[in-house]
Design a protein around this motif. Structure first.
Motif, PDB file in Angstrom:
ATOM      1  N   ALA A  47       2.674  -4.652   3.034  1.00 49.09           N
ATOM      2  CA  ALA A  47       1.785  -5.416   3.913  1.00 49.09           C
ATOM      3  C   ALA A  47       2.115  -6.907   3.849  1.00 49.09           C
ATOM      4  N   PRO A  62       0.476 -10.817  15.382  1.00 50.14           N
ATOM      5  CA  PRO A  62       0.047  -9.583  16.044  1.00 50.14           C
ATOM      6  C   PRO A  62      -0.642  -8.645  15.062  1.00 50.14           C
ATOM      7  N   SER A  63      -1.314  -7.648  15.613  1.00 49.49           N
ATOM      8  CA  SER A  63      -2.034  -6.679  14.803  1.00 49.49           C
ATOM      9  C   SER A  63      -1.084  -6.016  13.789  1.00 49.49           C
ATOM     10  N   GLY A  64      -1.536  -5.890  12.556  1.00 51.68           N
ATOM     11  CA  GLY A  64      -0.738  -5.207  11.528  1.00 51.68           C
ATOM     12  C   GLY A  64       0.241  -6.102  10.793  1.00 51.68           C
ATOM     13  N   CYS A  65       0.223  -7.427  11.077  1.00 45.04           N
ATOM     14  CA  CYS A  65       1.232  -8.305  10.446  1.00 45.04           C
ATOM     15  C   CYS A  65       0.829  -8.744   9.036  1.00 45.04           C
ATOM     16  N   GLY A  66      -0.408  -8.412   8.614  1.00 47.93           N
ATOM     17  CA  GLY A  66      -0.801  -8.721   7.240  1.00 47.93           C
ATOM     18  C   GLY A  66      -1.823  -9.843   7.094  1.00 47.93           C
ATOM     19  N   LYS A  67      -2.364 -10.345   8.214  1.00 51.09           N
ATOM     20  CA  LYS A  67      -3.315 -11.473   8.174  1.00 51.09           C
ATOM     21  C   LYS A  67      -4.552 -11.145   7.342  1.00 51.09           C
ATOM     22  N   SER A  68      -5.174  -9.997   7.655  1.00 48.68           N
ATOM     23  CA  SER A  68      -6.421  -9.640   6.952  1.00 48.68           C
ATOM     24  C   SER A  68      -6.155  -9.377   5.484  1.00 48.68           C
ATOM     25  N   THR A  69      -5.027  -8.765   5.192  1.00 46.65           N
ATOM     26  CA  THR A  69      -4.688  -8.500   3.789  1.00 46.65           C
ATOM     27  C   THR A  69      -4.591  -9.814   3.031  1.00 46.65           C
ATOM     28  N   VAL A  88       4.029   1.033   2.272  1.00 51.60           N
ATOM     29  CA  VAL A  88       3.866  -0.045   3.268  1.00 51.60           C
ATOM     30  C   VAL A  88       3.842  -1.406   2.581  1.00 51.60           C
ATOM     31  N   TYR A 140       0.897  -1.160   0.000  1.00 51.30           N
ATOM     32  CA  TYR A 140       0.000   0.000   0.000  1.00 51.30           C
ATOM     33  C   TYR A 140       0.932   1.206   0.000  1.00 51.30           C
TER      34      TYR A 140
END
Ligand code: ADP
Length: 348
Positions: A18, A37-44, A16, A13
Motif C-alpha cells: 500500500a 487516484p483511488s487505491g494509491c495509499g492516501k488513507s493508509t 499488497v 497488507y
C-alpha cells in the motif's frame, strides 16, 4: 525539527504494497493535501499518521519525538472521516463534548467549550438540537468542531467533503481553509479531487501506486509537474513526445518546437498547458499544424481540440471565449507552442 516527519515508511497488507518508502517533512501550521487516484495509499498514510494502522517499516516523528508506536488514543489528534461518525442519539452539544467528557473534563468547561467551538464553525446556539435536525453541511461542521475539541496538534481529514454536492463542497473548502488559517493547526486532508487540493493546500503530496510522485505548493505542481503522471492528473495537460533535432529545437508530429531547456539530444516528453497555447493562421518559429476537430464552450473560455497527424490525442487549446468568432470545424490552424510554457518531464 519541529513539525511532522515521515521516514522511509512502508506498509504491506499481505502481498499488497500500500505504501513504498514514503518520506515527507511538514512544518507546523501547514495545510497538506494527500492527493491521488483511488487505491494509491492516501488513507493508509493518513491512518498511519493517526495511529490507527501500524507500519511494516519506517517511522513517524512529531516534533523530534518518535510516535510510531504510540496508540491512536494517546496521540490526541483530531480526525474527521467521510462518514462523519457522529452519534445520532446524542445532541449536537453532547457530540462535540464527547471527547472532553471521556477525559473527565468538568461539565462547566464542556459547556463553554461547546459554545466556543460552535462559534468557530459558525453555528452558534444549536447545542441542544438533535443531530438528525441538521443539514449535511451543518453535520460536517459539527464533526469538525468535535475533532477540534481537544485542541489537537494535528487535524486529519479523510475525504470529509466527498458526500456533499458541488456547491456546498466548495463552500466547505473555503470554510475549512479559513478555520485552518485562523487556528494555525497542521492539517492533512485526503482527497482525490485535484481542485479541492489546489484551493485548500499549502503543500500538495501527489501519490500513485503507494509512491510519492511530487511534493510542492499547488501552483508549482501545476506549472512544473515532476513527471507525466502529475502533469496528467493535475488539470488538463498536453503530453507530447518528440526528438531533439538540433540543440534547442524539438521535432514533434506536425512541426518543430523551440525549447532551449531540452537536453542536447534524444527522445523527450514534454507537457504544455492548454491556456499557454495560441492559434495562428500562419506557421511560426515554434508551431504545430493541425485541424480543428472540436470546440467546447466553458463559459469564460473556449476549449479547442486540434487534431495533429501523428499525435494519438488531440492538442487541447484554451482560448478566452471572445476569440471564437473565426473558428470552424476542419479548419487548418497553426498552434503556437511558446518555449517558456514547455516542461520537459522525467520518467513517471
Ligand atoms: P486510497 O485512500 O488512496 O484510496 P488506500 O490507502 O485505502 O488508498 O489503499 C491503498 C491500497 O491498500 C489499496 O490497494 C487497498 O486495496 C489496500 N488496502 C487498504 N486497506 C487494506 C486492508 N485493511 N487490507 C488489505 N488491503 C488494504
Amino acid at each position: 525539527m519541529s513539525g511532522l516527519a515521515i521516514q522511509n515508511l512502508n506498509k504491506a497488507y499481505g502481498p499488497v504494497h500500500a505504501l513504498s518508502d514514503i518520506s515527507l517533512k511538514v512544518d507546523n501550521g501547514q495545510f497538506v493535501c494527500l492527493l491521488g487516484p483511488s487505491g494509491c495509499g492516501k488513507s493508509t498514510l493518513l491512518r498511519i499518521i493517526a495511529g490507527l494502522e501500524d507500519v511494516t517499516a519506517g517511522h513517524v516523528i512529531l516534533d523530534d519525538r518518535n510516535i510510531t508506536e504510540v496508540p491512536a488514543h494517546l496521540r490526541d489528534f483530531g480526525m474527521v472521516f467521510q462518514s462523519l461518525a457522529l452519534f445520532p442519539h446524542l445532541t449536537v452539544g453532547e457530540n462535540i463534548a464527547y471527547p472532553l467528557r471521556i477525559r473527565g473534563v468538568s461539565k462547566e468547561v464542556q459547556k463553554a467549550e461547546v459554545e466556543r467551538l460552535l462559534k468557530l464553525v459558525h453555528l452558534p446556539g444549536v447545542a441542544d438540537r438533535a443531530i438528525t435536525q441538521l443539514s449535511g453541511g451543518q453535520r460536517q461542521r459539527i464533526a469538525i468542531a468535535r475533532a477540534l475539541a481537544l485542541k489537537p496538534k494535528l487535524f486529519l481529514l479523510d475525504e470529509p467533503m466527498s458526500a456533499l454536492d458541488a456547491k456546498l463542497r466548495e463552500a466547505m473548502q473555503v470554510e475549512l481553509k479559513r478555520l485552518q488559517q485562523e487556528l494555525g493547526i497542521t492539517t492533512f486532508l485526503v482527497t482525490h479531487d485535484q481542485k479541492e487540493a489546489m484551493t485548500t493546500a499549502d503543500v500538495v503530496v501527489v501519490m500513485s501506486g503507494g509512491v510519492i510522485q511530487q511534493v510542492a505548493p499547488p501552483l508549482e505542481i501545476y506549472r512544473n509537474p515532476a513527471n507525466a503522471f502529475v502533469a496528467d492528473f493535475i488539470g488538463v495537460a498536453n503530453l507530447i513526445e518528440g526528438r531533439v533535432a538540433t540543440p534547442g529545437r524539438v521535432s514533434v508530429p506536425g512541426g518543430v518546437v523551440a525549447m532551449p531547456q531540452a537536453p542536447a539530444s534524444g527522445k523527450i516528453t514534454f507537457s504544455v498547458r492548454p491556456e499557454d497555447l495560441e492559434l495562428r493562421e500562419v506557421p511560426c518559429d515554434s508551431s504545430v499544424v493541425g485541424r480543428i476537430a472540436f470546440t467546447r464552450h466553458l463559459g469564460s473560455s473556449i476549449e479547442v481540440s486540434v487534431a495533429v497527424d501523428g499525435l494519438a490525442k488531440d492538442l487541447i487549446v484554451s482560448l478566452p471565449s471572445r476569440q471564437d468568432a473565426r473558428l470552424s470545424l476542419g479548419q487548418e490552424v497553426h498552434v503556437h507552442v511558446p518555449s517558456s510554457a514547455c516542461v520537459v518531464l522525467g520518467g513517471a
